[in-house]
Motif scaffolding. Structure first.
Motif, mmCIF file in Angstrom:
data_model
loop_
_atom_site.group_PDB
_atom_site.id
_atom_site.type_symbol
_atom_site.label_atom_id
_atom_site.label_comp_id
_atom_site.label_asym_id
_atom_site.label_seq_id
_atom_site.Cartn_x
_atom_site.Cartn_y
_atom_site.Cartn_z
ATOM 1 N N GLN B 345 0.849 -1.194 0.000
ATOM 2 C CA GLN B 345 0.000 0.000 0.000
ATOM 3 C C GLN B 345 0.883 1.243 0.000
ATOM 4 O OE1 GLN B 345 -3.026 -0.347 -0.580
ATOM 5 N NE2 GLN B 345 -3.641 -2.355 0.194
ATOM 6 N N ALA B 374 -2.630 -3.958 -4.939
ATOM 7 C CA ALA B 374 -2.962 -3.186 -3.734
ATOM 8 C C ALA B 374 -3.921 -2.079 -4.170
ATOM 9 C CB ALA B 374 -1.694 -2.584 -3.140
ATOM 10 N N ASP B 376 -4.400 1.163 -2.522
ATOM 11 C CA ASP B 376 -4.084 2.550 -2.196
ATOM 12 C C ASP B 376 -2.707 2.909 -2.748
ATOM 13 O OD1 ASP B 376 -3.966 5.059 -1.144
ATOM 14 O OD2 ASP B 376 -3.640 4.409 0.932
#
Lengths: 251, 441
Positions: B345, B374, B376
């Motif tokens: 992230q 991921a 983010d």
């Protein structure tokens, strides 16, 4: 110096110049005015040698040479300078390096020895003062991130450095505020000599308050329909381009 | 793939050479036995990648993997003669390291400026001395099972370099490695280089592939393993000037740990076939990699860059800029992968690839690949291939510059964006001059 006879030019099958003729002598300033689409920028492009334009008829003689036979670089080396309406940005190429190369190429063409580094720097300094351009700007890449006014100022700076016989200013006033306009015009006036000449292409009269022309020509539908002295510009400003078109219809 | 002459393929030939040299390949260290065997097995299973292999589809390796190639198992005194560094690329008080046919050449190295805190030696010596740092890295970053050229190198390399930078040390002088071939016959050189940067250390390496046109067709298979431990900074400048009758595959496998930074600049200027496999693993949180590349294949040349940045943990940054100019009928390949793993992230990953074709005969194959698992993250990639901007060309010509001068100015500026990443001015200048020569050729 420059003789244009019955010039016809087209771009992508569309004929834009339809019998344009003009003679420019040393020391003269000619203004070419006209409404949008009359062929003003085409004229500038054809003179500078832009390849998208095809000349179908007529001739351009510059200092006794057939200009249409010359490449854009050879036209520049013969003394023609075009101040662009929309100068392109060239990231990574510094103005100094660019001008050094341009001057070296032009001198080589004329059979002159290379310019000494010191002489070049001295000239840079003088011309920068002349067109009120800062070192801050000349240290940057050519036109990269320049404002409209800075781009036009840079064009006049290059003109000062290259010292052309014939300058063509293509809508140099477009996008300039009054202060920038004054600086640019002032530069052009200071560079004027009895030996060189200019063609000032513009839509509006206001530039001609600062660069006073000897002749004013009205370009309409690809050819000059009216010529006169500087007072013609004022008349145009007052009456608008409609006046010309009406007059043409009446005749 | 097989390239068969008189019924014997190069693969079989190399495997039989492996059998014959088994004991020599141990380098007096029985710990190597397993590694050599499994590497040879891996190579035997995979063979050379053919054109159907996804990672090698743009390369005509068949033409380069000729039967007459053979792996060298020693370096003779004669081969060490006449070695010369490229003086223009040497930086002030650099440490000079000579690598010939994949072997460290002490005679052609100059360590007089070698400061405290760094060890540079023959990899074979490090293995003989059972150096625990070297052995702990060897084959663990570049895994023989992952690629047949890594497998082949792992089975057959006889030497190379081991560079070890101690914890907390900043090494001021640049390490200049000049890798050359002195072939008396068609060589299939296998060079192995290990770089270990301990925590908070700092080092700069220039790796120059200096090819000479000997007229003998050779192939070099170089594998580099780089471990950049926590807080360390390493800069690797790879300059590829392979000879016009030889091929070179350079695989770099780097592992970057927390707070560490790996910067890699690849300048590919010459060679019949140059393939760079550059694989970066961002192993721990908060680390970064910066990859820059310039490549300029000319008539008859192929330069292929495959890069992979593997984001495994959160808060890592990677950026990548590769720019190429293709002249004549040259071929450039760019394949850039970015993996963002589920755990990674807050990743920032950027990639850009640009190409300019100077003639109609040139080829560019570019393929950016982004795989994100991921949610983010900030990632972007872009690629473009075109010709020189006609508007810029006209502008320059309208000031009196010839077409060739205008081209040179624009192309130098284009390359400049990559070259300005080189902090050493004299090296940068030398490369600028070299690229200008290529442009004006």
């Amino acid at each position: 110096m420059l003789k244009i006879n019955n010039l016809h030019a087209r771009v992508e099958e569309k004929e834009i110049l339809k019998g344009f003729s003009l003679e420019v002598k040393p020391g003269e300033v000619h203004a070419i005015m006209g409404p949008n689409g009359s062929g003003k920028s085409t004229l500038a492009s054809v003179l500078a040698g832009r390849e998208d334009y095809e000349v179908t008829e007529g001739e351009i003689i510059f200092e006794g040479k057939d200009l249409l036979e010359l490449s854009p670089e050879d036209r520049a080396r013969e003394g023609i300078f075009l101040a662009f309406q929309y100068p392109v940005e060239i990231p990574g190429v510094s103005i100094t390096n660019f001008l050094k190369t341009a001057i070296a190429e032009q001198r080589e063409y004329k059979g002159l020895p290379p310019m000494e580094a010191r002489e070049f720097l001295q000239m840079m300094k003088e011309k920068k003062e002349l067109v009120e351009i800062s070192t801050n700007l000349t240290n940057r890449s050519v036109n990269e991130g320049f404002s409209g006014g800075e781009k036009k100022r840079n064009e006049i700076f290059q003109m000062a450095m290259l010292n052309p016989k014939l300058s063509i200013l293509d809508e140099t006033d477009s996008g300039l505020d009054i202060d920038a306009l004054r600086v640019v015009a002032n530069g052009v006036n200071k560079l004027k000599t009895p030996e060189n000449a200019s063609i000032v292409i513009t839509h509006y009269q206001r530039l001609l308050d600062y660069i006073v022309p000897d002749f004013v020509h009205v370009l309409y539908n690809g050819r000059i329909v009216k010529s006169g002295g500087k007072e013609l510009a004022l008349e145009l400003e007052e009456k608008g381009y409609d006046w010309i078109t009406k007059e043409l219809v009446n005749n | 793939m097989t390239s068969t002459i008189q019924g014997v393929s190069l693969k079989d030939k190399l495997l039989s050479e492996f059998e014959l040299q088994r004991s020599a390949l141990l380098l007096d260290n029985t710990l190597l036995d397993n590694f050599r065997n499994s590497s040879a097995k891996a190579f035997e299973t995979s063979g050379f990648p053919g054109r159907k292999h996804e990672e090698y589809r743009y390369l005509n390796l068949e033409k380069e993997l000729k039967e007459e190639l053979s792996a060298p198992f020693s370096l003779s005194e004669k081969e060490e003669e006449g070695f010369q560094f490229d003086e223009q690329l040497l930086t002030d008080s650099c440490i000079k390291v000579g690598l010939i046919n994949g072997f460290f050449s002490k005679k052609n190295s100059d360590f007089q400026n070698l400061p405290q805190g760094i060890t540079i030696k023959s990899l074979a010596d490090a293995i003989r001395e059972n150096d625990k740092h070297a052995l702990s890295v060897l084959g663990t970053l570049a895994k023989p099972s992952s690629d047949s050229f890594i497998a082949l190198n792992s089975a057959l390399f006889m030497d190379g370099l081991f560079i070890f930078v101690e914890k907390g040390k900043t090494i001021e002088p640049t390490i200049h490695i000049s890798q050359q071939l002195k072939p008396e016959q068609a060589l299939f050189a296998q060079a192995r280089i290990l770089l270990v940067c301990e925590e908070n250390s700092n080092v700069k390496i220039v790796h120059h592939i200096k090819g000479e046109d000997s007229g003998i067709h050779c192939f070099t298979n170089t594998v580099i393993e780089a471990e950049i431990e926590r807080g360390a900074k390493a800069e690797w400048i790879s300059i590829q000037e392979e000879s016009s009758n030889s091929a070179h595959i350079i695989t770099t496998q780097a592992q970057v740990f927390s707070q560490a930074e790996f910067k890699h600049i690849s300048i590919g200027l010459k060679g019949k076939l140059v393939r760079n496999n550059l694989n970066i693993v961002l192993e721990e949180p908060n680390c970064e990699s910066h990859l820059f590349g310039y490549y300029h294949p000319s008539q008859g040349e192929v330069i292929d860059n495959h890069t992979l940045v593997d984001h495994r943990k959160p808060n890592c940054n990677s950026n990548e800029l590769y720019k190429g100019v293709v002249d004549g009928n040259g071929t450039a390949v760019f394949n850039g992968k970015i993996y963002v793993q589920q755990d990674a992230q807050k990743t920032n990953a950027f990639q850009s690839n640009k190409n300019i074709l100077l003639s109609e005969g040139g080829t560019v194959n570019t393929k950016p690949q982004l795989e994100i698992y991921a949610d983010d993250v900030k990632c972007s990639h872009g690629s473009s291939t075109g010709v020189l901007d006609p508007e810029q060309m006209f502008y320059l010509r309208s000031r009196g510059l010839s077409i060739s001068k205008a081209k040179a100015l624009l192309l130098s500026a284009y390359a400049g964006e990559v070259l300005e990443e080189i902090s050493n001015n004299s090296l940068k200048e030398a490369l600028v001059n070299r690229i200008e020569k290529l442009i004006n050729a």
